[in-house]
Design an enzyme around this catalytic site. Structure first.
Site, PDB file in Angstrom:
ATOM      1  N   TYR A   1      -3.288   8.492  14.632  1.00 54.09           N
ATOM      2  CA  TYR A   1      -2.087   7.675  14.363  1.00 54.09           C
ATOM      3  C   TYR A   1      -1.390   7.330  15.676  1.00 54.09           C
ATOM      4  CZ  TYR A   1       2.724   6.481  13.159  1.00 54.09           C
ATOM      5  OH  TYR A   1       3.942   5.849  13.082  1.00 54.09           O
TER       6      TYR A   1
ATOM      7  N   SER B   1       0.833  -1.214   0.000  1.00 49.22           N
ATOM      8  CA  SER B   1       0.000   0.000   0.000  1.00 49.22           C
ATOM      9  C   SER B   1       0.862   1.256   0.000  1.00 49.22           C
ATOM     10  CB  SER B   1      -0.972  -0.003   1.178  1.00 49.22           C
ATOM     11  OG  SER B   1      -0.289  -0.245   2.384  1.00 49.22           O
TER      12      SER B   1
END
Ligand code: NAD
Length: 305
Positions: free
Chosen positions: A141, A36
């Protein structure tokens, strides 16, 4: 010894796989990566086996981990801005994906070394950042990386799994991509400086970071699996060097022997102000470690560009 590296086709992962593959006492190196953000090209010319797939795929992770003596878990959806754009995607890969990897390791008590992040310290202003400080994530995150390390340490406490959770600081070096919206500061600055474009600094540029050369990170991770190092607490992986973003820009200009123009933009949401590691725990576990100075690390990085 056979080693699986999740996220092995990414920036840190590919540097690590190259280090492992060149090590005499390591047999097979397998990179599990969904590509990805990583790339198969990062592993070109090596003996590393690339298995393309996701850490969210339970059967695939089970099969890949079954043949391993150790797993280094780096696969993640990285970057603070990416997590602000899609918090759930960060959670799914960084938290749920970590549980998938841990469950596979639990079947054979496989040693697991995982990547957490200095971003978990968040709004805590004390310096240097010691592992005993509280964690106050400022972004999805950071919260998801805190989940990565919490699950890793909880599996050690609950199931006796041999684990080690490192908090990486700002890692830089060859193979770190530039030229996209989420690029890290070193490749973004290097790319801009080489193209004669202004370097974009978010905020006043006096925010500080503890930059760590990727070659050092790869050596520590390799030694960790070779010596089967474990620790019940998270361990900072950086050396206590505090460099401002403006200092970095000027050091880079010196390395490249170019003049640079700096353009300021608004500070970014979710970014921490200052970052500097206490490296006491790291040094007590890895006594012979030598850090690569920023000047030398930047020279190696720009020669790769
Ligand atoms: P990266 O994006 O280059 O590497 C992450 C890799 O994970 C990529 O190759 C990506 O394709 C792969 N990946 C993503 N989702 C996946 C999935 N579902 N299944 C399998 N593979 C998947 O980033 P990096 O900088 O090399 O980061 C590696 C690790 O270090 C990450 O866990 C990151 O959170 C952590 N970290 C990095 C830094 C840094 O400064 N680079 C700082 C702190 C923590």
């Amino acid at each position: 010894m056979n080693v699986v590296v999740t996220g092995g086709a990414g920036f840190i992962g590919a540097n690590l796989c190259r280090e492992l593959a060149s090590h005499g006492s390591i047999g097979k190196v397998v990179a599990l990566d969904d590509l990805s953000t990583g790339s198969a090209a990062n592993l070109a010319g090596t003996d590393v086996e690339l298995v393309e797939g996701s850490i969210l795929d339970r059967d695939l992770v089970g099969d890949v981990v079954a043949g391993a003596d150790a797993v280094i878990h780096l696969a993640a959806r990285p970057s603070v801005p990416r997590s602000l754009a899609d918090p759930f995607a960060s959670h799914e890969v960084n938290a749920t994906g970590t549980v998938r990897v841990l469950e596979a390791c639990r079947r054979r008590n496989t040693h697991l070394v995982a990547a957490s992040s200095s971003s978990v310290y968040g709004s805590v202003t004390d310096l240097p950042k010691h592992e005993n400080l509280p964690t106050r994530p400022l972004s999805p995150y950071a919260a998801s990386k805190l989940a990565t390390e919490s699950y890793t340490l909880a599996y050690a406490a609950a199931f006796g799994l041999p684990t080690l959770a490192f908090r990486f600081f700002n890692v830089y070096g060859p193979l770190q991509p530039a030229g996209h919206a989420y690029a890290a500061v070193v490749p973004a600055f290097t790319d801009a400086a080489l193209r004669g474009r202004p370097l974009t600094v978010f905020g006043d540029g006096h925010q500080t970071r503890d930059f760590t050369y990727v070659g050092t990170v790869a050596r520590v991770l390799a030694e960790a699996v070779l010596r089967r190092v474990t620790c019940p607490n998270p361990v900072n992986l950086a050396f206590g060097t505090r460099v401002s973003v403006l200092e970095l820009a000027h050091q880079l200009a010196k390395t490249l022997e170019v003049t640079i123009e700096i353009r300021h933009e608004a500070a970014r949401r979710g970014d921490v102000r200052d970052s500097q590691a206490d490296d006491g725990a790291l040094r007590s576990l890895f006594a012979r470690l030598r850090a690569v100075p920023l000047e030398q690390g930047l020279a190696d990085t720009v020669s790769w560009f």
